[in-house]
Design an enzyme around this catalytic site. Structure first.
Site, PDB file in Angstrom:
ATOM      1  N   LYS A   1     164.301   9.685  78.026  1.00  0.00           N
ATOM      2  CA  LYS A   1     165.691   9.683  77.579  1.00  0.00           C
ATOM      3  C   LYS A   1     166.066   8.339  76.964  1.00  0.00           C
ATOM      4  O   LYS A   1     166.909   8.275  76.063  1.00  0.00           O
ATOM      5  CB  LYS A   1     166.609  10.001  78.763  1.00  0.00           C
ATOM      6  CG  LYS A   1     166.463  11.421  79.285  1.00  0.00           C
ATOM      7  CD  LYS A   1     167.406  11.684  80.445  1.00  0.00           C
ATOM      8  CE  LYS A   1     167.267  13.119  80.936  1.00  0.00           C
ATOM      9  NZ  LYS A   1     168.170  13.424  82.053  1.00  0.00           N
TER      10      LYS A   1
ATOM     11  N   GLU B   1     174.056   4.386  83.115  1.00  0.00           N
ATOM     12  CA  GLU B   1     174.971   4.340  81.986  1.00  0.00           C
ATOM     13  C   GLU B   1     176.372   4.683  82.457  1.00  0.00           C
ATOM     14  O   GLU B   1     176.559   5.293  83.522  1.00  0.00           O
ATOM     15  CB  GLU B   1     174.525   5.287  80.873  1.00  0.00           C
ATOM     16  CG  GLU B   1     174.498   6.744  81.245  1.00  0.00           C
ATOM     17  CD  GLU B   1     173.919   7.629  80.143  1.00  0.00           C
ATOM     18  OE1 GLU B   1     173.200   7.105  79.278  1.00  0.00           O
ATOM     19  OE2 GLU B   1     174.189   8.838  80.160  1.00  0.00           O
TER      20      GLU B   1
ATOM     21  N   ARG C   1     162.682  21.812  72.348  1.00  0.00           N
ATOM     22  CA  ARG C   1     162.210  23.175  72.617  1.00  0.00           C
ATOM     23  C   ARG C   1     163.326  24.180  72.350  1.00  0.00           C
ATOM     24  O   ARG C   1     164.457  23.801  72.047  1.00  0.00           O
ATOM     25  CB  ARG C   1     161.795  23.285  74.089  1.00  0.00           C
ATOM     26  CG  ARG C   1     162.914  22.821  75.043  1.00  0.00           C
ATOM     27  CD  ARG C   1     162.596  23.093  76.478  1.00  0.00           C
ATOM     28  NE  ARG C   1     163.462  22.408  77.406  1.00  0.00           N
ATOM     29  CZ  ARG C   1     164.700  22.754  77.715  1.00  0.00           C
ATOM     30  NH1 ARG C   1     165.264  23.799  77.130  1.00  0.00           N
ATOM     31  NH2 ARG C   1     165.401  22.068  78.591  1.00  0.00           N
TER      32      ARG C   1
END
Length: 512
Positions: free
Chosen positions: A118, A202, A295
């Protein structure tokens, strides 16, 4: 002429069946793989060929790269579709498929490795001009480092697994004490689930909604964004209900995301379907990048319905070096109506969504205008405890959101599954909840409404139990009466019409 002769689907359950339907409609042969637990599964029965790949645990079967490659070579498959989950975003698997001389239906190995985590995605998002949440630029080495950064950006924060997915290893933290409590636990969870314990933090969004965008690209440099999907209603960071388009966005909101999302795809040379996940704040009207899912997405049917396209067929054609069949402007003109997807999980929402396994004793799908079911089960199917709890998806469509919800209520009432617990009753409650009807919800919707829906569901369970006891008692008394009559050699014949109601109510079909 079909793009391939045989396509092996390296997955199970409803997504395997869904992909195989597209394969067969395109004039190709569908090949299944299965574990010991799935030897009688629906996707095995539906395939043209099926190959055993190992014991029930996923690590020994659906995550066993060599076993799947061996099956593809035995079947002489010339393409592999990974579905979602399992190995669908595994660059090593994609590389193994290509080395075997088989086409990989998905992004290039280079594109997959450019966003292994990520944090890689956040770095590229920043380059593309996509807004990102304040936080760490890389994995944090220690709790002390996390505490210092959290103090700098301000609480609440999100603690996340750098190599995570599916909501695992994500925790909201509101103060330093809580951060100290969850840090080591999340490292262990990350390692157990993904093989790497790297964590980052975050800033948490205020009143967040989870909104994702469907990116589509081809090998010839063409890109479009098939608008967004609202995925806000979740439990434990995993989606339950998805819809398209989002009731929270205006056209100008979504359009300002198109350019940076396409630039992201151009930077990594992305040439298939990809899902650009974001957090959106109703308060500030800002988007913040989460990750790119490399995907086909679980909730792809809602996009298919509002644009009248088949994303699986498109994905297969793109793998065969095909061109995008429309521009962004042409795609925008195709938009019609509203679609909602309900994930039918084998779970007990009363008991914190505990998984439910066992045999499906009764199964009846809803039908009619605006109703679609993508299922991996039927009557007699066994739902094993080894895999994800998703057993089917109910997708409804209407000319607007109100009509789609009405279609959903009817379809949920018509959907009958016996033998296992499901979330269908929960969705019936949600579909009548005022906040859901108004489209006013955040990712905390399920946790905030828990007390209300648990009370409703328990009342339904108590009513079913009382009805079952009543039916049993009435049936027992009827048998006793008949027995007494027989003992007295009564010749009077009992009317079938009088006893029909009791026998019908005691049927297991009615009980579900």
């Amino acid at each position: 002429m079909p793009p391939f002769n045989k396509v092996l689907v390296a997955n199970r359950g409803e997504i395997a069946v869904r992909v195989m339907k597209a394969i067969k409609e395109m004039g190709m042969k569908a090949v299944a793989v299965y574990s010991e637990a799935d030897k009688y599964a629906l996707h095995v029965k539906y395939a043209d060929e099926a190959y055993y790949i190992g014991p029930a645990p996923a690590l020994q079967s659906y995550l066993n790269i060599q076993a799947i490659i061996d099956a593809a070579e035995k079947a002489h498959a010339d393409a592999v579709h990974p579905g979602y989950g399992f190995l669908s975003e595994n660059a090593d698997f994609a590389e193994a498929v290509l080395k075997a001389g088989i086409t990989w239906i998905g992004p290039s190995v280079e594109a997959m490795r450019s966003i292994k985590s990520k944090l890689d995605g956040k770095r590229i998002a920043k380059m593309a001009g996509v807004p990102i949440s304040p936080g760490s630029d890389g994995p944090l080495e220690s709790l002390d480092e996390a505490l210092k950064l959290a103090e700098k950006i301000g609480y609440p924060i999100m603690v996340k697994a750098a190599f995570g997915g599916g909501g695992t290893g994500i925790t909201r933290v509101d103060n330093p004490e809580q951060l100290q409590e969850v840090w080591e636990r999340n490292k262990r969870l990350a390692y157990q689930a993904f093989g790497k314990a790297d964590l980052y933090i975050e800033k948490a969004a205020v009143n967040p909604r989870h909104i994702e965008f469907q990116l589509i690209g081809d090998r010839h440099g063409n890109y479009v964004v098939a608008w967004e999907r609202e995925c806000t209603i979740q439990r434990r960071n995993q989606k339950l209900i998805e819809e398209a388009p989002s009731p929270a966005l205006k056209m100008e909101d979504r359009e300002r995301m198109f350019e940076p999302i396409i630039k992201f795809g151009q930077i990594i040379k992305y040439h298939t379907l990809g899902t650009f996940e974001t957090v959106f704040s109703d308060v500030t009207r800002d988007f913040y990048f989460l990750e790119l899912n490399k995907r086909l997405q679980v909730e792809h049917p809602v996009t298919e319905l509002i644009f009248r396209i088949d994303l699986v067929k498109l994905q297969i054609n793109l793998a065969a070096d095909g061109y995008l069949p429309f521009t962004q402007e042409e795609l925008n003109k195709r938009y019609r109506g509203h679609a909602i997807e309900y994930r039918i999980n084998a779970e007990d929402p009363i008991n914190d969504f505990t998984g439910s396994s066992g045999y499906v004793t009764y199964y009846k799908e809803p039908s009619g205008p605006g109703v679609r079911v993508d299922s991996g089960i039927t009557a007699g199917s066994y739902v094993p405890p080894y895999y994800d709890s998703l057993v089917s998806k109910l997708i409804v469509y209407g000319e607007n959101r109100e009509y789609a919800i009405q279609a959903g209520i009817r379809a949920l009432n018509d959907y009958k599954i016996g033998g296992i617990k499901t979330v269908i009753e929960l969705y019936k409650w949600i579909s009548r909840d005022e906040d859901f009807l108004k489209g006013k919800f955040t990712t905390a919707y399920i946790s905030e409404k828990r007390e209300q829906f648990v009370k409703y569901l328990k009342a339904k369970e108590d009513m079913k139990a009382a009805l079952a006891a009543s039916i049993y008692e009435r049936g027992y008394m009827k048998k006793a009466t008949i027995s007494t009559q027989q003992q007295q050699n009564t010749t009077r014949r009992t009317s079938g019409w009088k006893t029909y109601g009791i026998s019908a109510q005691s049927s297991y079909r009615v009980m579900w």
